[in-house]
Design a protein around this motif. Sequence first.
Motif, PDB file in Angstrom:
ATOM      1  N   UNK A 104       1.529   7.514  -2.605  1.00 24.08           N
ATOM      2  CA  UNK A 104       0.290   6.783  -2.422  1.00 24.08           C
ATOM      3  C   UNK A 104      -0.844   7.779  -2.203  1.00 24.08           C
ATOM      4  N   UNK A 105      -1.965   7.522  -2.882  1.00 21.76           N
ATOM      5  CA  UNK A 105      -3.136   8.379  -2.790  1.00 21.76           C
ATOM      6  C   UNK A 105      -4.270   7.588  -2.158  1.00 21.76           C
ATOM      7  N   UNK A 106      -4.980   8.195  -1.244  1.00 27.35           N
ATOM      8  CA  UNK A 106      -6.159   7.612  -0.621  1.00 27.35           C
ATOM      9  C   UNK A 106      -7.330   8.541  -0.906  1.00 27.35           C
ATOM     10  N   UNK A 107      -8.313   8.029  -1.634  1.00 27.25           N
ATOM     11  CA  UNK A 107      -9.459   8.855  -1.987  1.00 27.25           C
ATOM     12  C   UNK A 107      -9.081  10.053  -2.834  1.00 27.25           C
ATOM     13  N   UNK A 108      -8.065   9.897  -3.669  1.00 25.62           N
ATOM     14  CA  UNK A 108      -7.639  10.989  -4.536  1.00 25.62           C
ATOM     15  C   UNK A 108      -6.761  12.031  -3.872  1.00 25.62           C
ATOM     16  N   UNK A 109      -6.363  11.783  -2.623  1.00 27.59           N
ATOM     17  CA  UNK A 109      -5.508  12.733  -1.906  1.00 27.59           C
ATOM     18  C   UNK A 109      -4.179  12.081  -1.555  1.00 27.59           C
ATOM     19  N   UNK A 110      -3.106  12.810  -1.769  1.00 32.78           N
ATOM     20  CA  UNK A 110      -1.774  12.311  -1.457  1.00 32.78           C
ATOM     21  C   UNK A 110      -1.630  12.160   0.050  1.00 32.78           C
ATOM     22  N   UNK A 111      -1.318  10.948   0.505  1.00 33.40           N
ATOM     23  CA  UNK A 111      -1.176  10.706   1.943  1.00 33.40           C
ATOM     24  C   UNK A 111       0.208  10.190   2.331  1.00 33.40           C
ATOM     25  N   UNK A 112       0.986   9.729   1.363  1.00 37.58           N
ATOM     26  CA  UNK A 112       2.299   9.175   1.689  1.00 37.58           C
ATOM     27  C   UNK A 112       3.204   9.265   0.467  1.00 37.58           C
TER      28      UNK A 112
END
Length: 147
Positions: A77-85
């Motif tokens: 999962x990406x949030x704002x284009x960054x991998x977070x999970x």
Amino acid sequence: MEIDNEGKDVEQTKYRGIIGYLLYLKASRPGISFAIGGTQSVGLWYPKGRSFDLIGYSDADFAGCRIDRKSTSGTCQFLGGRLVSWFNKKQNSIATSTAEAEYIAAGSCCAQILWMMQQLKDYGVIAREVRINCDNTSAIAITHNLV
């Protein structure tokens, strides 16, 4: 890994509940997260004014385990284009087709996305129209079937 035959039995439901609660606290309270494993020099940077889109990706192999023929799900999962999970896990059931294995993986990704949306809501961020990307057209068709 050795089995501890002399240890006391633990009620699994209660144990999992406690672990889940601790994981929730770690994820939802930055002060606790820092105290138990964070550092000030490492983190994610979200520039002001950039999109805060939440996007999920899922994939699965079909019957990848040669012993029990179970498939393995993988999601990120990406949030704002960054991998977070992210995670990968052997599925609990034996899929009878590639489409079924992919659908199960997409469902796991969806569950994680829903959890993340609730976390974001706690911080006042509302995620709308979250995309989950899957590379199997049959699994996608199953998700569109309302029956």
